[in-house]
Each structure stands twice: as structure tokens, then as C-alpha cells.
Design a protein around this motif. Structure first.
Motif, PDB file in Angstrom:
ATOM      1  N   ASP A  89      44.655  -5.445 -80.431  1.00 45.75           N
ATOM      2  CA  ASP A  89      46.191  -7.253 -79.652  1.00 45.75           C
ATOM      3  C   ASP A  89      46.406  -7.973 -80.633  1.00 45.75           C
ATOM      4  N   GLY A  90      45.626  -7.937 -82.125  1.00 45.07           N
ATOM      5  CA  GLY A  90      46.135  -9.089 -82.808  1.00 45.07           C
ATOM      6  C   GLY A  90      45.975 -10.827 -83.364  1.00 45.07           C
ATOM      7  N   LYS A  91      44.298 -11.016 -82.067  1.00 46.05           N
ATOM      8  CA  LYS A  91      44.094 -12.159 -81.492  1.00 46.05           C
ATOM      9  C   LYS A  91      42.265 -11.937 -82.202  1.00 46.05           C
ATOM     10  N   PHE A  92      41.906 -13.363 -82.426  1.00 47.20           N
ATOM     11  CA  PHE A  92      40.479 -13.894 -82.322  1.00 47.20           C
ATOM     12  C   PHE A  92      39.221 -13.826 -81.857  1.00 47.20           C
ATOM     13  N   PRO A  93      38.274 -12.703 -81.623  1.00 44.75           N
ATOM     14  CA  PRO A  93      37.481 -12.739 -80.924  1.00 44.75           C
ATOM     15  C   PRO A  93      36.075 -13.524 -80.595  1.00 44.75           C
ATOM     16  N   LEU A  94      35.817 -14.147 -79.555  1.00 43.18           N
ATOM     17  CA  LEU A  94      35.107 -15.619 -79.333  1.00 43.18           C
ATOM     18  C   LEU A  94      34.537 -14.589 -77.959  1.00 43.18           C
ATOM     19  N   PHE A  95      32.766 -14.564 -78.079  1.00 43.69           N
ATOM     20  CA  PHE A  95      32.313 -13.579 -77.285  1.00 43.69           C
ATOM     21  C   PHE A  95      30.682 -15.082 -76.922  1.00 43.69           C
ATOM     22  N   ILE A  96      30.668 -14.823 -75.661  1.00 50.63           N
ATOM     23  CA  ILE A  96      29.423 -15.865 -75.037  1.00 50.63           C
ATOM     24  C   ILE A  96      28.210 -14.777 -74.809  1.00 50.63           C
ATOM     25  N   GLY A  97      27.007 -14.857 -75.894  1.00 53.56           N
ATOM     26  CA  GLY A  97      25.951 -14.588 -75.112  1.00 53.56           C
ATOM     27  C   GLY A  97      25.485 -15.143 -73.952  1.00 53.56           C
ATOM     28  N   LYS A 116      35.140 -24.758 -92.348  1.00 57.55           N
ATOM     29  CA  LYS A 116      36.359 -25.439 -91.526  1.00 57.55           C
ATOM     30  C   LYS A 116      37.932 -24.617 -92.129  1.00 57.55           C
ATOM     31  N   ASP A 117      37.829 -24.790 -93.610  1.00 60.10           N
ATOM     32  CA  ASP A 117      38.765 -24.105 -94.437  1.00 60.10           C
ATOM     33  C   ASP A 117      38.725 -22.554 -95.029  1.00 60.10           C
ATOM     34  N   LEU A 118      37.988 -22.244 -94.038  1.00 60.19           N
ATOM     35  CA  LEU A 118      36.916 -20.995 -94.782  1.00 60.19           C
ATOM     36  C   LEU A 118      38.249 -19.354 -93.466  1.00 60.19           C
ATOM     37  N   ASN A 119      38.032 -18.337 -93.555  1.00 58.09           N
ATOM     38  CA  ASN A 119      39.635 -17.453 -92.605  1.00 58.09           C
ATOM     39  C   ASN A 119      37.812 -16.956 -92.277  1.00 58.09           C
ATOM     40  N   ILE A 120      37.314 -17.709 -90.207  1.00 56.45           N
ATOM     41  CA  ILE A 120      36.947 -17.374 -89.719  1.00 56.45           C
ATOM     42  C   ILE A 120      37.486 -15.955 -88.872  1.00 56.45           C
ATOM     43  N   VAL A 121      37.218 -14.901 -88.760  1.00 56.74           N
ATOM     44  CA  VAL A 121      37.416 -13.873 -87.881  1.00 56.74           C
ATOM     45  C   VAL A 121      37.113 -13.410 -86.689  1.00 56.74           C
ATOM     46  N   GLY A 122      35.785 -14.422 -86.423  1.00 57.70           N
ATOM     47  CA  GLY A 122      35.507 -13.456 -85.022  1.00 57.70           C
ATOM     48  C   GLY A 122      33.941 -14.527 -85.073  1.00 57.70           C
ATOM     49  N   SER A 126      44.245 -21.662 -71.618  1.00 57.08           N
ATOM     50  CA  SER A 126      44.651 -20.776 -70.696  1.00 57.08           C
ATOM     51  C   SER A 126      44.946 -19.618 -69.850  1.00 57.08           C
ATOM     52  N   ASP A 127      46.485 -19.819 -69.095  1.00 52.76           N
ATOM     53  CA  ASP A 127      46.293 -18.712 -67.835  1.00 52.76           C
ATOM     54  C   ASP A 127      46.804 -17.479 -68.783  1.00 52.76           C
ATOM     55  N   ASN A 128      47.056 -17.172 -69.972  1.00 47.94           N
ATOM     56  CA  ASN A 128      47.678 -16.329 -70.477  1.00 47.94           C
ATOM     57  C   ASN A 128      47.388 -15.403 -71.330  1.00 47.94           C
ATOM     58  N   TYR A 129      46.882 -14.259 -71.445  1.00 47.16           N
ATOM     59  CA  TYR A 129      46.298 -13.549 -71.980  1.00 47.16           C
ATOM     60  C   TYR A 129      47.082 -13.328 -73.550  1.00 47.16           C
ATOM     61  N   THR A 130      48.811 -13.101 -73.032  1.00 50.55           N
ATOM     62  CA  THR A 130      49.661 -13.077 -73.814  1.00 50.55           C
ATOM     63  C   THR A 130      50.179 -13.842 -74.890  1.00 50.55           C
ATOM     64  N   GLU A 131      50.450 -15.387 -74.405  1.00 55.38           N
ATOM     65  CA  GLU A 131      50.991 -15.882 -75.282  1.00 55.38           C
ATOM     66  C   GLU A 131      49.056 -16.835 -75.583  1.00 55.38           C
ATOM     67  N   SER A 132      48.046 -16.271 -75.975  1.00 53.27           N
ATOM     68  CA  SER A 132      47.031 -16.880 -76.593  1.00 53.27           C
ATOM     69  C   SER A 132      46.484 -16.341 -78.287  1.00 53.27           C
ATOM     70  N   SER A 133      46.160 -16.789 -78.717  1.00 49.54           N
ATOM     71  CA  SER A 133      45.807 -16.329 -79.821  1.00 49.54           C
ATOM     72  C   SER A 133      44.095 -16.295 -79.773  1.00 49.54           C
ATOM     73  N   ILE A 134      43.327 -16.868 -79.493  1.00 51.19           N
ATOM     74  CA  ILE A 134      41.944 -16.530 -79.174  1.00 51.19           C
ATOM     75  C   ILE A 134      41.785 -15.753 -77.739  1.00 51.19           C
ATOM     76  N   ILE A 135      40.308 -14.994 -77.514  1.00 48.83           N
ATOM     77  CA  ILE A 135      40.446 -14.969 -76.772  1.00 48.83           C
ATOM     78  C   ILE A 135      38.509 -15.135 -75.989  1.00 48.83           C
ATOM     79  N   LEU A 136      38.661 -15.666 -75.199  1.00 44.65           N
ATOM     80  CA  LEU A 136      36.884 -15.688 -74.914  1.00 44.65           C
ATOM     81  C   LEU A 136      36.255 -14.950 -73.868  1.00 44.65           C
TER      82      LEU A 136
END
Length: 294
Positions: free
Chosen positions: A103-111, A251-257, A18-28
Motif C-alpha cells: 500500500d506504499g506505507k511505512f511499516p513501524l512494528f512494536i515487539g 533524521k536526514d536518512l531514508n528510513i524505510v522501516g 489517526s482513525d484512517n488507514y488509507t490516509e495515513s502514511s505510517i502504519i504501526l
């Protein structure tokens, strides 16, 4: 620095972003750092290459029965890190993770190298405290107190996590390399499962049902036949199919990062490692979106 601008270094974005940080729930976020690699450097180029090859896979995942068109994620680009300064770099990574969580979003980091996971996990732990479970997929134990006298090393990533997180909350899978001291330490402190991933994960997964979970995935958990593009390849690993099946168990677990690390394009002449990483990232995005919508 602000992730919201989407104007960090490297303008290339992951497929479907997406082009919109605010409206996205996952941040890469990409972390181009390989300052402490103990064998072959090059993982700083991982985030950009993974984005580049992401267009080679479909937005639809047969494993998740869902498409990136149905997900809400924002690729903020790569953090701008001071080359050769791991301490300052870790501060910058921690700040980015803190912004995402605030910001209440999901952190997804790539090394990047595996040391990048430490400040991210630290911020996630500060949010969830002793409830947090860490699932660690890797060929290496990463439990050295230091490497050649340096405590900040990708060979010490999980040991540094234990500096602030209860070791019994850490579950390690696929481990097949380490010092004798590391394996002894693990037997007394963490929950380590050697050589395999799917069957031991399946056997203990009920323990995580009601827990927040952070997943750190070192690509070298795979056998070099499936992922040759990594700085410390270790023969005897699992297949790509076993890792895909193992990810499906979450898949059905509470993955938070989540983070994926140690993809090193200079040794990945076929791009097979980067393509597999892109596929995992796609499915994590869909998996997290699925959970949040339930």
C-alpha cells in the motif's frame, strides 16, 4: 486479516493515532510474541504497555521540533498470533508487513521478541533488494546459527536475516554480549561496533546517505539502569541520552522501516522502559514524516 480495519486485538491505540488507514502514511502494528525468549518471557505484553504509557509523554518532541498533530499515522492494533507456533506467527507478521509495503506505507512494528523482525525485514528487502542497509542496535549479537538446536530464536534473529540479505549490508551497534563464535562470525561477515553507539554510528553514517535503511532497535542496547524491563538485561550498556542522540543522527536518512523489540512489562515496575520506547516511537514517526515531506 486486514490492517485497514483497525480491528485487530487490543483496542488501545498509541497516542495521536489517526482513525484512517488509507490516509495515513505510517502504519504501526503490535506483535505480541515471546515464544522463543531464552531467559525471561513477557515481551508479548510490550505493545499494549507502550501504548498505555504513551499518554504520559507529550505529542510535541523537542528533538524533532514537531508534534504528532502534524504527522499521519495509523495504529492497526496487535496481530492475533497462535501462541506457541513461531512458524505460523512469522507468516502472519510477514503478511502484515507485505500489506503495508504494497500500500506504499511505512511499516513501524512494536515487539515482542526480536525474532519478529525477521519477516518484516524480509519483505522490506524484497522491495529494495541489495540496496537495503540494516542498522541494528542491541546488546546481543543475535548471530547464533541456532539456540539449543532451534534456528528460530530471538538469539538468532540477525543470523536469520543473513539467510536472505547480504551480511555486509548489516551494521550492528552497541553489541556487548555473544558467544566467541558470534564475534568471529561478525568479524568476517557483518559490520559490528561493540559497546558504543553514537560515535561509531557518526563515523560511518555518510555511507548510508543514498541508501534505503531499515532500523531494528532492541531496547536492551540500553544499560539496565535505563531499561530494566527487558527479558535479557545486559549490564554495561549505553545511556538513554546516547540512544536519543544516536537516533537524531538518522533524521536526514531514508528510513524505510523500523521496529522496536524486547520491552518486557513484567520486569518494568516503574514503566521506565515502556515510556522510553514510546518516546522513541513518537520521534520515529516524526522523523519519517519529516523525511517524507522534504
Amino acid at each position: 486479516m486486514s490492517l485497514k480495519s483497525g480491528k485487530l486485538t487490543v483496542p488501545l491505540r498509541f497516542m495521536g493515532s489517526s482513525d484512517n488507514y488509507t490516509e495515513s502514511s505510517i502504519i504501526l502494528v503490535g506483535v505480541p510474541m515471546d515464544f522463543t525468549c531464552s531467559f525471561k518471557p513477557g515481551t508479548r505484553f510490550g505493545p499494549q504497555k507502550i501504548r498505555e504509557v504513551s499518554i504520559g509523554i507529550e505529542e510535541y518532541s523537542i528533538y524533532m521540533d514537531k508534534s504528532l498533530e502534524d504527522a499521519s499515522f495509523f495504529d492497526a492494533g496487535d496481530l492475533d498470533l497462535p501462541i506457541g507456533n513461531p512458524e505460523k506467527s512469522l507468516e502472519i507478521i510477514e503478511e502484515a508487513a507485505g500489506e503495508i509495503l504494497k500500500d506504499g506505507k511505512f511499516p513501524l512494528f512494536i515487539g515482542g521478541e526480536h525474532l519478529i523482525s525477521v519477516p518484516i525485514i524480509k519483505k522490506v528487502y524484497e522491495k529494495y533488494k541489495d540496496e537495503l542497509v540494516l542498522i541494528h542496535f542491541d546488546a546481543h549479537a543475535d548471530l547464533r546459527e541456532d539456540y539449543l538446536g532451534c534456528p528460530l530464536s530471538h538469539a538468532s534473529a540477525i543470523r536469520r536475516v543473513i539467510d536472505f540479505m547480504p551480511s555486509k549490508n548489516i551494521y550492528q551497534f552497541g553489541i556487548r554480549s555473544g558467544t566467541k563464535e558470534e564475534f568471529k562470525f561478525a568479524s568476517l561477515n557483518t559490520n559490528m561496533f561493540t559497546l558504543e553507539v553514537y560515535e561509531p554510528l557518526k563515523a560511518v553514517i555518510d555511507k548510508f546517505k543514498d541508501k534505503p535503511i531499515y532500523v531494528t532497535l532492541d531496547i536492551d542496547v540500553l544499560d539496565p539502569a535505563y531499561a530494566n524491563g527487558t527479558g535479557t538485561p545486559e549490564p554495561g550498556g549505553i545511556s538513554s541520552n546516547e540512544l536519543i542522540k544516536s537516533m537524531g543522527l538518522l533524521k536526514d536518512l531514508n528510513i524505510v522501516g523500523f521496529d522496536i523489540v524486547e520491552v518486557s512489562p513484567p520486569y518494568d515496575l516503574s514503566d521506565r522502559t515502556a515510556i522510553f520506547a514510546a518516546k522513541i516511537i513518537r520521534d520515529v514517526i516524526l522523523m519519517v514524516s519529516d523525511y517524507e515531506n522534504n
